[in-house]
Design an enzyme around this catalytic site. Structure first.
Site, PDB file in Angstrom:
ATOM      1  N   ASP A   1       0.683  -1.063  -0.079  1.00 51.06           N
ATOM      2  CA  ASP A   1       0.220   0.062  -0.128  1.00 51.06           C
ATOM      3  C   ASP A   1       0.849   1.318   0.102  1.00 51.06           C
ATOM      4  O   ASP A   1       1.667   1.327   0.738  1.00 51.06           O
ATOM      5  CB  ASP A   1      -0.859  -0.007   1.140  1.00 51.06           C
ATOM      6  CG  ASP A   1      -1.815   0.963   1.216  1.00 51.06           C
ATOM      7  OD1 ASP A   1      -3.070   0.936   0.906  1.00 51.06           O
ATOM      8  OD2 ASP A   1      -1.469   2.506   1.533  1.00 51.06           O
TER       9      ASP A   1
ATOM     10  N   ASN B   1      -2.032  13.179  -3.551  1.00 53.84           N
ATOM     11  CA  ASN B   1      -3.165  13.790  -4.208  1.00 53.84           C
ATOM     12  C   ASN B   1      -3.244  15.320  -4.037  1.00 53.84           C
ATOM     13  O   ASN B   1      -3.470  16.201  -4.825  1.00 53.84           O
ATOM     14  CB  ASN B   1      -4.461  12.925  -4.057  1.00 53.84           C
ATOM     15  CG  ASN B   1      -4.450  11.761  -5.071  1.00 53.84           C
ATOM     16  OD1 ASN B   1      -3.869  11.886  -6.198  1.00 53.84           O
ATOM     17  ND2 ASN B   1      -5.116  10.792  -4.551  1.00 53.84           N
TER      18      ASN B   1
ATOM     19  N   HIS C   1      -4.374  15.230  -8.316  1.00 56.05           N
ATOM     20  CA  HIS C   1      -4.797  13.888  -8.787  1.00 56.05           C
ATOM     21  C   HIS C   1      -4.037  13.304  -9.818  1.00 56.05           C
ATOM     22  O   HIS C   1      -3.627  11.971 -10.048  1.00 56.05           O
ATOM     23  CB  HIS C   1      -6.214  14.118  -9.109  1.00 56.05           C
ATOM     24  CG  HIS C   1      -6.964  12.671  -8.876  1.00 56.05           C
ATOM     25  ND1 HIS C   1      -7.137  11.775  -9.907  1.00 56.05           N
ATOM     26  CD2 HIS C   1      -7.610  12.328  -7.847  1.00 56.05           C
ATOM     27  CE1 HIS C   1      -7.798  10.635  -9.385  1.00 56.05           C
ATOM     28  NE2 HIS C   1      -7.923  11.017  -8.035  1.00 56.05           N
TER      29      HIS C   1
ATOM     30  N   ASP D   1      -1.812   9.740 -10.160  1.00 54.42           N
ATOM     31  CA  ASP D   1      -2.130   8.947 -11.214  1.00 54.42           C
ATOM     32  C   ASP D   1      -0.621   8.607 -12.070  1.00 54.42           C
ATOM     33  O   ASP D   1      -0.440   7.305 -11.999  1.00 54.42           O
ATOM     34  CB  ASP D   1      -2.944   9.363 -12.443  1.00 54.42           C
ATOM     35  CG  ASP D   1      -4.348   9.285 -12.024  1.00 54.42           C
ATOM     36  OD1 ASP D   1      -4.696   8.707 -11.024  1.00 54.42           O
ATOM     37  OD2 ASP D   1      -5.192   9.895 -12.810  1.00 54.42           O
TER      38      ASP D   1
ATOM     39  N   GLU E   1      -4.740   2.374  -3.994  1.00 53.32           N
ATOM     40  CA  GLU E   1      -3.216   2.299  -3.972  1.00 53.32           C
ATOM     41  C   GLU E   1      -2.839   0.998  -3.336  1.00 53.32           C
ATOM     42  O   GLU E   1      -1.689   1.208  -2.895  1.00 53.32           O
ATOM     43  CB  GLU E   1      -2.658   3.651  -3.213  1.00 53.32           C
ATOM     44  CG  GLU E   1      -3.716   4.513  -2.439  1.00 53.32           C
ATOM     45  CD  GLU E   1      -4.154   3.460  -1.278  1.00 53.32           C
ATOM     46  OE1 GLU E   1      -5.250   2.879  -1.254  1.00 53.32           O
ATOM     47  OE2 GLU E   1      -3.520   3.716   0.068  1.00 53.32           O
TER      48      GLU E   1
HETATM   49  N1  LIG Z   1      -4.755   9.796  -7.931  1.00 59.38           N
HETATM   50  C1  LIG Z   1      -5.453   8.694  -7.764  1.00 59.38           C
HETATM   51  N2  LIG Z   1      -5.867   8.456  -6.337  1.00 59.38           N
HETATM   52  C2  LIG Z   1      -6.351   7.535  -5.919  1.00 59.38           C
HETATM   53  C3  LIG Z   1      -6.541   6.540  -7.006  1.00 59.38           C
HETATM   54  N3  LIG Z   1      -7.120   5.419  -6.279  1.00 59.38           N
HETATM   55  C4  LIG Z   1      -7.317   5.815  -5.055  1.00 59.38           C
HETATM   56  N4  LIG Z   1      -6.810   7.070  -4.821  1.00 59.38           N
HETATM   57  C5  LIG Z   1      -6.791   7.892  -3.680  1.00 59.38           C
HETATM   58  O1  LIG Z   1      -5.750   7.125  -2.712  1.00 59.38           O
HETATM   59  C6  LIG Z   1      -6.068   7.663  -1.272  1.00 59.38           C
HETATM   60  C7  LIG Z   1      -5.777   6.587  -0.261  1.00 59.38           C
HETATM   61  O2  LIG Z   1      -6.004   7.352   0.904  1.00 59.38           O
HETATM   62  P1  LIG Z   1      -6.182   6.656   2.129  1.00 59.38           P
HETATM   63  O3  LIG Z   1      -6.802   5.221   2.293  1.00 59.38           O
HETATM   64  O4  LIG Z   1      -6.389   7.604   3.313  1.00 59.38           O
HETATM   65  O5  LIG Z   1      -4.510   6.386   2.697  1.00 59.38           O
HETATM   66  P2  LIG Z   1      -3.310   7.113   2.600  1.00 59.38           P
HETATM   67  O6  LIG Z   1      -3.275   8.588   2.414  1.00 59.38           O
HETATM   68  O7  LIG Z   1      -2.580   6.194   1.323  1.00 59.38           O
HETATM   69  O8  LIG Z   1      -2.686   6.485   4.019  1.00 59.38           O
HETATM   70  P3  LIG Z   1      -1.916   5.391   4.644  1.00 59.38           P
HETATM   71  O9  LIG Z   1      -2.520   4.154   3.723  1.00 59.38           O
HETATM   72  O10 LIG Z   1      -2.422   5.259   5.785  1.00 59.38           O
HETATM   73  O11 LIG Z   1      -0.662   5.414   4.260  1.00 59.38           O
HETATM   74  C8  LIG Z   1      -7.318   8.391  -1.445  1.00 59.38           C
HETATM   75  O12 LIG Z   1      -7.119   9.590  -1.315  1.00 59.38           O
HETATM   76  C9  LIG Z   1      -8.109   7.958  -2.797  1.00 59.38           C
HETATM   77  O13 LIG Z   1      -8.545   8.818  -3.391  1.00 59.38           O
HETATM   78  C10 LIG Z   1      -6.436   6.658  -8.339  1.00 59.38           C
HETATM   79  O14 LIG Z   1      -6.560   5.866  -9.201  1.00 59.38           O
HETATM   80  N5  LIG Z   1      -5.761   7.619  -8.841  1.00 59.38           N
END
Ligand SMILES: Nc1nc2c(ncn2[C@@H]2O[C@H](COP(=O)(O)OP(=O)(O)OP(=O)(O)O)[C@@H](O)[C@H]2O)c(=O)[nH]1
Length: 410
Positions: free
Chosen positions: A290, A298, A303, A307, A332
């Site tokens: 992860d 982001n 965004h 990506d 992610e």
């Molecule tokens: N740019 C982009 N962002 C994505 C995509 N899929 C998911 N995300 C973003 O990934 C982020 C995941 O955030 P969280 O689940 O809060 O976790 P984190 O910020 O990585 O924090 P930790 O996992 O605790 O390290 C969210 O803001 C989603 O919007 C994508 O295809 N593109």
């Protein structure tokens, strides 16, 4: 490889040039306005894939260009200003790939589509099951004119053996009346093993039995042609059936891969891994990865930057774990199934990957984005794949709690 376009009309040349620029054909177009210029190009090149030729050129007003290109063994598509049935028939008999009337820009689009089709055809195998040697050769010649690879079988039994030996065959053209095993029996046998989404079948027959087409189709054939058939119809039906397979392949690919990174998706991973996950004789570990604080990436860089990071990370994953099954399983989140590795081997491999990610430059609009990944690993035991994944996920959360950018194994 080149496409030789021989055409004296400036308007037509302009349209064809424009369409070529718009297409993504991996071919270089060479434009000639006379037969003499075409002759020079032919003399100097040995990589002309196909020729698109006008029948009426200033120095060759009677279609002499066709004699030239066919004599050189160049697949030739005729572009004609007018439709003439007798001429069309004569040219097709002479051996041209197709005869296209220049009616609108769609005619030129069709011509370029045909070139793209010929490129694909080179890699497509078609099996012809037919007991008459003369007819088999006739069909072979027709198919080879469109650059298909042709395999022949003299009866149903030989056709089954040819299919076994060449599982990549995409289409079978089969006659009805053949010794040993007739066409309908052959279709019945084939459909026990081969899905209609992977192998198309066209029945052929000269027999005077009106119900034969239905009999073929009810037993699993996709199409039927009564002999003697018109060769343009044969090509249209062959193409139509192959396009259906290609469409299904595209849909499958879309259903089993992740749009952003091009990696396999969760569904693909489950279908691939679940089948053999219970083979407990061999070591295997599951790693869940992860990206750390991805929301912050982001929020801070946008965004699009997020990506880009996901795509670059996907490429790294593909490179580093090419011999394993892997997937993007969530936003992610990624998963790698490390077959044949012990827990400590898996931990070592993952630690190196973790470091690699930390030391890699992820650049967006000339700005370096700091990226790290946390990884949880669990090893295969009696549990199902889903349960081992869930245990790897628990370790991932421990890695996050311990400060991220690290590997934790249970
Ligand atoms: N740019 C982009 N962002 C994505 C995509 N899929 C998911 N995300 C973003 O990934 C982020 C995941 O955030 P969280 O689940 O809060 O976790 P984190 O910020 O990585 O924090 P930790 O996992 O605790 O390290 C969210 O803001 C989603 O919007 C994508 O295809 N593109």
């Amino acid at each position: 490889m080149k496409v030789l376009v021989v055409e004296d009309s400036q308007v037509v040349l302009k349209i064809v040039k424009h369409l070529f620029n718009r297409s993504n054909l991996p071919l270089q177009p060479v434009f000639c306005e006379t037969m003499q210029a075409a002759q020079q190009v032919i003399d100097q090149s040995n990589d002309i894939f196909v020729a698109l030729v006008d029948l009426n050129l200033p120095d060759a007003p009677k279609g002499e260009i066709v004699d030239l290109t066919l004599a050189q063994g160049i697949p030739t598509v005729v572009l004609s200003a007018t439709y003439d049935d007798t001429r069309r028939e004569a040219l097709l008999t002479q051996g041209v790939v197709d005869y296209i009337v220049k009616e609108s820009r769609f005619s030129y689009e069709f011509a370029l589509q045909l070139v793209g089709r010929l490129l694909k055809n080179q890699h497509i195998k078609i099996l012809v099951a037919e007991d008459s040697l003369a007819y088999r050769k006739l069909v072979r010649r027709q198919l080879e004119r469109h650059l298909y690879q042709v395999i022949e079988a003299e009866d149903g039994v030989a056709a089954l053996a040819a299919l076994k030996a060449n599982p990549e065959i995409k289409l079978l053209l089969t006659d009805y009346e053949m010794p040993n095993m007739d066409g309908v029996k052959l279709v019945q046998n084939i459909r026990r093993e081969y899905e209609t989404t992977d192998l198309k079948i066209i029945g052929l027959s000269a027999a005077d039995k009106p119900a034969l087409s239905a009999q073929f189709i009810k037993n699993g054939a996709n199409d039927f042609l009564r002999k003697p058939f018109n060769y343009e119809e044969l090509h249209c039906r062959v193409m139509h059936n192959l396009e259906q397979i290609e469409l299904i392949q595209e849909v499958r690919l879309a259903a089993y891969s992740d749009y952003l990174t091009g990696l396999p998706n969760r569904r693909s991973l489950f279908e691939e891994v679940e089948k053999h996950f219970h083979d407990l004789k061999l070591n295997a570990c599951v790693a869940i990865m992860d990206l750390d604080l991805f929301k912050r990436i982001n929020d801070q860089y946008g965004h699009d930057a997020g990506d880009l990071v996901l795509k670059q990370f996907g490429q790294m994953l593909r490179q580093a774990f090419s011999r394993f099954s892997f997937a993007r399983i969530g936003g992610e989140e990624f998963c790698v199934v490390l077959e044949h590795l012990s827990g400590s081997q898996a931990e070592q491999l993952m630690s190196r990957f973790c470091e690699l990610v930390d030391n890699t430059d992820f650049i967006f609009h000339e700005e370096r984005i700091p990226v790290t990944v946390s990884i949880g690993v669990a090893c295969r035991d009696q549990d199902s794949f889903t349960q081992v994944m869930s245990r790897a996920d628990d370790q991932l959360y421990r890695a996050k709690e311990l400060g991220r950018n690290q590997v934790v194994i249970e």
